[in-house]
Enzyme design. Structure first.
Site, PDB file in Angstrom:
ATOM      1  N   ARG A   1      11.348  -2.047  11.272  1.00 62.31           N
ATOM      2  CA  ARG A   1      10.221  -1.637  12.117  1.00 62.31           C
ATOM      3  C   ARG A   1      10.024  -2.638  13.246  1.00 62.31           C
ATOM      4  NH1 ARG A   1       5.231  -0.083   8.181  1.00 62.31           N
ATOM      5  NH2 ARG A   1       4.167  -1.451   9.649  1.00 62.31           N
TER       6      ARG A   1
ATOM      7  N   ARG B   1      -9.625   1.470   8.727  1.00 62.18           N
ATOM      8  CA  ARG B   1      -9.261   0.076   9.016  1.00 62.18           C
ATOM      9  C   ARG B   1     -10.368  -0.651   9.760  1.00 62.18           C
ATOM     10  NH1 ARG B   1      -3.347   0.804   8.807  1.00 62.18           N
ATOM     11  NH2 ARG B   1      -2.429  -1.243   8.970  1.00 62.18           N
TER      12      ARG B   1
ATOM     13  N   ARG C   1      11.559  -5.865   4.874  1.00 57.64           N
ATOM     14  CA  ARG C   1      11.453  -4.400   4.761  1.00 57.64           C
ATOM     15  C   ARG C   1      12.510  -3.698   5.623  1.00 57.64           C
ATOM     16  NH1 ARG C   1       5.787  -2.096   5.350  1.00 57.64           N
ATOM     17  NH2 ARG C   1       5.768  -3.600   7.049  1.00 57.64           N
TER      18      ARG C   1
ATOM     19  N   ARG D   1      -0.679  -9.144  12.920  1.00 58.80           N
ATOM     20  CA  ARG D   1      -1.235  -8.027  12.135  1.00 58.80           C
ATOM     21  C   ARG D   1      -2.111  -8.551  10.999  1.00 58.80           C
ATOM     22  NH1 ARG D   1       4.138  -5.573  10.508  1.00 58.80           N
ATOM     23  NH2 ARG D   1       2.925  -4.321   9.062  1.00 58.80           N
TER      24      ARG D   1
ATOM     25  N   LYS E   1       0.837  -1.216   0.000  1.00 61.71           N
ATOM     26  CA  LYS E   1       0.000   0.000   0.000  1.00 61.71           C
ATOM     27  C   LYS E   1       0.867   1.260   0.000  1.00 61.71           C
ATOM     28  CE  LYS E   1      -1.967  -1.006   3.955  1.00 61.71           C
ATOM     29  NZ  LYS E   1      -1.282  -2.269   4.212  1.00 61.71           N
TER      30      LYS E   1
HETATM   31  P1  AP5 Z   1       4.864  -1.549   1.812  1.00 59.50           P
HETATM   32  O1  AP5 Z   1       4.564  -0.699   0.629  1.00 59.50           O
HETATM   33  O2  AP5 Z   1       5.558  -0.939   2.971  1.00 59.50           O
HETATM   34  O3  AP5 Z   1       3.522  -2.309   2.279  1.00 59.50           O
HETATM   35  P2  AP5 Z   1       2.272  -1.822   3.131  1.00 59.50           P
HETATM   36  O4  AP5 Z   1       1.078  -2.506   2.568  1.00 59.50           O
HETATM   37  O5  AP5 Z   1       2.261  -0.322   3.188  1.00 59.50           O
HETATM   38  O6  AP5 Z   1       2.643  -2.480   4.499  1.00 59.50           O
HETATM   39  P3  AP5 Z   1       2.573  -1.971   6.005  1.00 59.50           P
HETATM   40  O7  AP5 Z   1       3.180  -3.087   6.796  1.00 59.50           O
HETATM   41  O8  AP5 Z   1       3.173  -0.598   6.151  1.00 59.50           O
HETATM   42  O9  AP5 Z   1       1.064  -1.907   6.232  1.00 59.50           O
HETATM   43  P4  AP5 Z   1       0.376  -1.933   7.563  1.00 59.50           P
HETATM   44  O10 AP5 Z   1      -1.009  -1.652   7.129  1.00 59.50           O
HETATM   45  O11 AP5 Z   1       0.535  -3.139   8.394  1.00 59.50           O
HETATM   46  O12 AP5 Z   1       1.158  -0.830   8.421  1.00 59.50           O
HETATM   47  P5  AP5 Z   1       0.862   0.686   8.760  1.00 59.50           P
HETATM   48  O13 AP5 Z   1       2.144   1.375   8.738  1.00 59.50           O
HETATM   49  O14 AP5 Z   1      -0.271   1.211   7.972  1.00 59.50           O
HETATM   50  O15 AP5 Z   1       5.677  -2.822   1.271  1.00 59.50           O
HETATM   51  C1  AP5 Z   1       6.138  -3.823   2.166  1.00 59.50           C
HETATM   52  C2  AP5 Z   1       7.535  -4.291   1.736  1.00 59.50           C
HETATM   53  O16 AP5 Z   1       7.425  -4.938   0.474  1.00 59.50           O
HETATM   54  C3  AP5 Z   1       8.533  -3.143   1.542  1.00 59.50           C
HETATM   55  O17 AP5 Z   1       9.800  -3.585   1.946  1.00 59.50           O
HETATM   56  C4  AP5 Z   1       8.516  -2.880   0.014  1.00 59.50           C
HETATM   57  O18 AP5 Z   1       9.752  -2.367  -0.456  1.00 59.50           O
HETATM   58  C5  AP5 Z   1       8.225  -4.269  -0.510  1.00 59.50           C
HETATM   59  N1  AP5 Z   1       7.426  -4.270  -1.737  1.00 59.50           N
HETATM   60  C6  AP5 Z   1       6.435  -3.427  -2.086  1.00 59.50           C
HETATM   61  N2  AP5 Z   1       5.918  -3.759  -3.278  1.00 59.50           N
HETATM   62  C7  AP5 Z   1       6.604  -4.855  -3.702  1.00 59.50           C
HETATM   63  C8  AP5 Z   1       6.537  -5.680  -4.855  1.00 59.50           C
HETATM   64  N3  AP5 Z   1       5.679  -5.454  -5.841  1.00 59.50           N
HETATM   65  N4  AP5 Z   1       7.396  -6.728  -4.949  1.00 59.50           N
HETATM   66  C9  AP5 Z   1       8.292  -6.977  -3.987  1.00 59.50           C
HETATM   67  N5  AP5 Z   1       8.424  -6.219  -2.862  1.00 59.50           N
HETATM   68  C10 AP5 Z   1       7.579  -5.180  -2.725  1.00 59.50           C
HETATM   69  O19 AP5 Z   1       0.322   0.551  10.265  1.00 59.50           O
HETATM   70  C11 AP5 Z   1       1.158   0.135  11.311  1.00 59.50           C
HETATM   71  C12 AP5 Z   1       0.353   0.032  12.593  1.00 59.50           C
HETATM   72  O20 AP5 Z   1      -0.182   1.337  12.939  1.00 59.50           O
HETATM   73  C13 AP5 Z   1      -0.873  -0.882  12.520  1.00 59.50           C
HETATM   74  O21 AP5 Z   1      -0.540  -2.225  12.763  1.00 59.50           O
HETATM   75  C14 AP5 Z   1      -1.761  -0.282  13.635  1.00 59.50           C
HETATM   76  O22 AP5 Z   1      -1.335  -0.684  14.903  1.00 59.50           O
HETATM   77  C15 AP5 Z   1      -1.490   1.201  13.502  1.00 59.50           C
HETATM   78  N6  AP5 Z   1      -2.457   1.861  12.588  1.00 59.50           N
HETATM   79  C16 AP5 Z   1      -2.187   2.446  11.388  1.00 59.50           C
HETATM   80  N7  AP5 Z   1      -3.317   2.921  10.841  1.00 59.50           N
HETATM   81  C17 AP5 Z   1      -4.317   2.631  11.716  1.00 59.50           C
HETATM   82  C18 AP5 Z   1      -5.713   2.839  11.692  1.00 59.50           C
HETATM   83  N8  AP5 Z   1      -6.324   3.437  10.634  1.00 59.50           N
HETATM   84  N9  AP5 Z   1      -6.442   2.396  12.748  1.00 59.50           N
HETATM   85  C19 AP5 Z   1      -5.851   1.807  13.807  1.00 59.50           C
HETATM   86  N10 AP5 Z   1      -4.529   1.557  13.879  1.00 59.50           N
HETATM   87  C20 AP5 Z   1      -3.765   1.968  12.834  1.00 59.50           C
END
Ligand code: AP5
Length: 208
Positions: A155, A88, A122, A166, A13
């Protein structure tokens, strides 16, 4: 355009939202990045969020909704935005509907084992928030950010047991949003396997 990027942890994402935001000239608003900044700065919100994030759960709705409401009021979001990681829960989606209409919701989907490989590999820049992957998207010089030369880190929630938690949290609390947005005619599905540039083309195609 006013877009939401939906999908399980590690689906890509953040990677795709950053490319689309750059392409459209709108801000990418990542609730995960904003929360991590609060944790790093030791704010009250950061102190409340930290335990939930490190355990693989969600930060309570009221905190995240208020944080996002304030961010959407910033002048740069007036002409459009990409929300990455919000909403979410159904409660967050209902709160968002009261704040702004949306043009589309992009749902990135991928097999669970691939999600785990992406998250465990990552590496992130603690200074400029650039994201890398040790195999698929490595920095030019090992362990160093291409953009700002800071040392890359992992992270705290990218340890495998937390990643699995997660994914469970996503299935239980976030996946119901797929039907929610499909029922409203906003859902655009994108298979997130393949090269980053290939997926970017798929995303642009569904947004035409
Ligand atoms: P990346 O692009 O970082 O993936 P992502 O889907 O953004 O993954 P996240 O782990 O950041 O999502 P998340 O939803 O768990 O975390 P968030 O930070 O929102 O890609 C992942 C890896 O793959 C990278 O290394 C990238 O280089 C690689 N990659 C990408 N595309 C690729 C491809 N095509 N091929 C190969 N490799 C590739 O949230 C973190 C925490 O915050 C949550 O767990 C929660 O506790 C809290 N939080 C955040 N938002 C909320 C909310 N709205 N409500 C409540 N809690 C929240």
């Amino acid at each position: 355009m006013r877009l939401v990027f939906l999908g399980p942890p590690g689906a890509g994402k953040g990677t795709q939202a950053a490319k689309v935001a750059n392409h459209l000239g709108v801000p990418r608003i990542s609730t995960g990045d904003i929360l991590r900044r609060h944790v790093a700065d030791g704010t009250e919100l950061g102190r409340k969020a930290k335990g939930h994030m490190e355990a693989g759960g969600l930060v309570p709705d009221d905190l995240v909704i208020e944080m996002t409401r304030l961010r959407l009021r910033q002048p740069d979001a007036k002409g459009g935005f990409i929300l990455d990681g919000f909403p979410r829960t159904i409660a967050q989606a209902e709160a968002l509907a009261k704040l702004t209409p949306l043009d589309a919701v992009v749902n990135l989907f991928l097999e669970p084992e691939e999600l785990i490989k992406r998250s465990t590999g990552r590496r992130v820049c603690p200074s400029c928030e650039a994201v890398y992957h040790i195999a698929s998207n490595p920095p030019k010089k090992g362990g160093v950010c291409d953009r700002c030369q800071s040392a890359l880190t992992t992270r705290p929630d990218d340890r495998e047991p937390v990643i699995r938690k997660r994914i469970e949290t996503y299935e239980r609390q976030t996946a119901p949003l797929i039907k929610y947005y499909r029922d409203r005619g906003l859902l655009r599905e994108v298979y997130a396997s393949g090269l980053i540039e290939e997926i970017f083309l798929r995303v642009r195609e569904v947004l035409k």
